[in-house]
Design an enzyme around this catalytic site. Structure first.
Site, short mmCIF file in Angstrom:
data_model
loop_
_atom_site.label_atom_id
_atom_site.label_comp_id
_atom_site.label_asym_id
_atom_site.label_seq_id
_atom_site.Cartn_x
_atom_site.Cartn_y
_atom_site.Cartn_z
N GLY A 44 0.78 -1.24 0.00
CA GLY A 44 0.00 0.00 0.00
C GLY A 44 0.81 1.29 0.00
O GLY A 44 0.32 2.32 -0.45
N ASP A 99 1.40 3.46 4.65
CA ASP A 99 0.23 4.15 4.09
C ASP A 99 -0.73 4.58 5.18
O ASP A 99 -1.25 5.68 5.18
CB ASP A 99 -0.48 3.26 3.05
CG ASP A 99 -0.76 1.84 3.54
OD1 ASP A 99 -0.46 1.52 4.72
OD2 ASP A 99 -1.27 1.03 2.75
N ASP A 102 -3.40 2.04 11.72
CA ASP A 102 -4.76 1.70 12.14
C ASP A 102 -4.71 1.17 13.57
O ASP A 102 -4.59 1.96 14.50
CB ASP A 102 -5.31 0.69 11.13
CG ASP A 102 -6.79 0.39 11.30
OD1 ASP A 102 -7.55 1.31 11.59
OD2 ASP A 102 -7.17 -0.79 11.15
N THR A 103 -4.75 -0.15 13.78
CA THR A 103 -4.64 -0.66 15.15
C THR A 103 -3.23 -0.45 15.70
O THR A 103 -3.04 -0.43 16.91
CB THR A 103 -4.95 -2.17 15.21
OG1 THR A 103 -3.95 -2.87 14.48
CG2 THR A 103 -6.32 -2.48 14.65
N GLY A 104 -2.26 -0.36 14.79
CA GLY A 104 -0.87 -0.19 15.21
C GLY A 104 -0.11 -1.51 15.32
O GLY A 104 1.09 -1.50 15.58
N THR A 106 0.73 -3.72 12.93
CA THR A 106 1.75 -3.85 11.89
C THR A 106 2.93 -2.95 12.20
O THR A 106 4.10 -3.39 12.13
CB THR A 106 1.15 -3.47 10.51
OG1 THR A 106 -0.05 -4.19 10.31
CG2 THR A 106 2.12 -3.78 9.39
N LYS A 130 -5.28 6.78 11.86
CA LYS A 130 -6.62 6.64 12.47
C LYS A 130 -6.41 6.38 13.96
O LYS A 130 -6.51 5.23 14.41
CB LYS A 130 -7.35 5.44 11.85
CG LYS A 130 -7.82 5.66 10.42
CD LYS A 130 -8.93 4.68 10.02
CE LYS A 130 -8.39 3.44 9.41
NZ LYS A 130 -9.40 2.63 8.69
N PHE A 151 -13.21 3.44 6.55
CA PHE A 151 -12.38 2.58 5.71
C PHE A 151 -12.11 3.34 4.42
O PHE A 151 -13.03 3.79 3.75
CB PHE A 151 -13.06 1.24 5.41
CG PHE A 151 -12.11 0.26 4.81
CD1 PHE A 151 -11.24 -0.48 5.62
CD2 PHE A 151 -12.01 0.12 3.44
CE1 PHE A 151 -10.32 -1.35 5.07
CE2 PHE A 151 -11.09 -0.76 2.88
CZ PHE A 151 -10.24 -1.49 3.70
N ASP A 158 -6.14 -0.43 -0.52
CA ASP A 158 -7.04 -1.30 -1.27
C ASP A 158 -8.24 -1.74 -0.44
O ASP A 158 -8.22 -1.72 0.79
CB ASP A 158 -6.29 -2.56 -1.72
CG ASP A 158 -6.01 -3.50 -0.54
OD1 ASP A 158 -5.35 -3.05 0.42
OD2 ASP A 158 -6.48 -4.65 -0.57
N ARG A 164 -6.13 0.54 -5.65
CA ARG A 164 -4.81 1.07 -5.29
C ARG A 164 -4.33 2.15 -6.27
O ARG A 164 -3.52 3.00 -5.93
CB ARG A 164 -3.76 -0.06 -5.29
CG ARG A 164 -3.95 -1.10 -4.21
CD ARG A 164 -2.70 -1.97 -4.15
NE ARG A 164 -2.90 -3.22 -3.43
CZ ARG A 164 -2.79 -3.35 -2.10
NH1 ARG A 164 -2.49 -2.32 -1.35
NH2 ARG A 164 -2.96 -4.52 -1.53
P1 IMP Z 1 -2.78 -2.03 11.50
O1 IMP Z 1 -4.15 -2.37 11.98
O2 IMP Z 1 -2.33 -0.67 12.03
O3 IMP Z 1 -1.81 -3.12 11.78
O4 IMP Z 1 -2.89 -1.86 9.93
C1 IMP Z 1 -2.78 -2.99 9.14
C2 IMP Z 1 -3.05 -2.72 7.71
O5 IMP Z 1 -4.46 -2.69 7.54
C3 IMP Z 1 -2.57 -1.43 7.08
O6 IMP Z 1 -1.22 -1.41 6.73
C4 IMP Z 1 -3.45 -1.43 5.84
O7 IMP Z 1 -2.90 -2.26 4.86
C5 IMP Z 1 -4.73 -2.02 6.36
N1 IMP Z 1 -5.73 -0.96 6.61
C6 IMP Z 1 -6.08 -0.42 7.78
N2 IMP Z 1 -7.03 0.51 7.62
C7 IMP Z 1 -7.29 0.55 6.29
C8 IMP Z 1 -8.18 1.32 5.47
O8 IMP Z 1 -8.96 2.20 5.92
N3 IMP Z 1 -8.16 1.06 4.14
C9 IMP Z 1 -7.34 0.13 3.59
N4 IMP Z 1 -6.48 -0.61 4.31
C10 IMP Z 1 -6.47 -0.39 5.65
MG MG Z 2 -0.46 -1.49 4.49
#
Ligand code: IMP
Ligand code: MG
Length: 174
Positions: A44, A99, A102-104, A106, A130, A151, A158, A164
């Site tokens: 992404g 990119d 989100d939850t953090g 990754t 977020k 989202f 994506d 994308r």
């Molecule tokens: P995490 O939850 O912070 O680990 O984010 C994991 C991954 O979820 C991100 O790197 C994105 O690939 C995907 N993601 C989270 N939120 C969105 C969104 O709003 N649109 C598309 N992909 C998302």
């Molecule tokens: Mg990503």
């Protein structure tokens, strides 16, 4: 449920580019005389990383990492790496390029991996943040835009591998 793209972008292409230019100015100043490696999180972050690097006016190298998070019942939130950087990060000034934060989960896993490689410094830039969705206490050093809990797709992001290629950021509606 079939989701469709909302016609009006949440963040249009000009706003994206304008914000990247400002971030690039900040990063170019912060990394003068450093050994910068952009560690781009596939897939992404590719459009963001390309536009960002073209606006940086300092020497740099690029490498890639790919993380997948699994949300099965037993391994909830487990992150696995399916591609690791090819070059050594030891003693380098690593800037992780994401990119979206989100939850953090990754980000946390990638930061742990990078720390295990003994870089000279490690920082994190994300185009979108977020904060309301965070489950891991992780903060980016550079943020493009803070957004509400939507989202979003486009500009690398994506929905089921689609959208994308769009040059702006859109929300999905039903
Ligand atoms: P995490 O939850 O912070 O680990 O984010 C994991 C991954 O979820 C991100 O790197 C994105 O690939 C995907 N993601 C989270 N939120 C969105 C969104 O709003 N649109 C598309 N992909 C998302
Ligand atoms: Mg990503």
């Amino acid at each position: 449920m079939k989701l469709r793209l909302n016609e009006k972008p949440l963040i249009d292409a000009a706003q994206v580019q304008q914000r990247i230019a400002a971030l690039a100015t900040e990063i170019s100043a912060a990394y003068v005389g450093k050994d910068l490696v952009l560690l781009v999180v596939l897939k992404g972050s590719v459009p963001f990383s390309v536009d960002l690097m073209r606006q940086l006016n300092i020497p740099l190298e690029v490498d890639y990492i790919r993380a997948r998070s699994y949300e099965g019942t037993e391994s909830r939130g487990t992150v696995q790496f399916t591609h690791l950087p090819e070059g050594s990060l030891k003693g380098r000034d690593v800037l992780i390029v994401e990119d979206i934060l989100d939850t953090g989960r990754t980000a946390e896993a990638i930061r742990d991996f990078v720390a295990s490689q003994h870089p000279a410094s490690e920082r994190f830039i994300t185009l979108l943040d977020k904060p309301s969705r965070r489950v891991q206490e992780v903060e980016a050093d550079y943020v493009g835009f803070i957004i509400d809990d939507h989202f979003v797709v486009g500009y690398g992001l994506d929905y089921d591998e689609r959208y994308r290629e769009l040059d702006a950021i859109y929300t999905l509606g039903s």
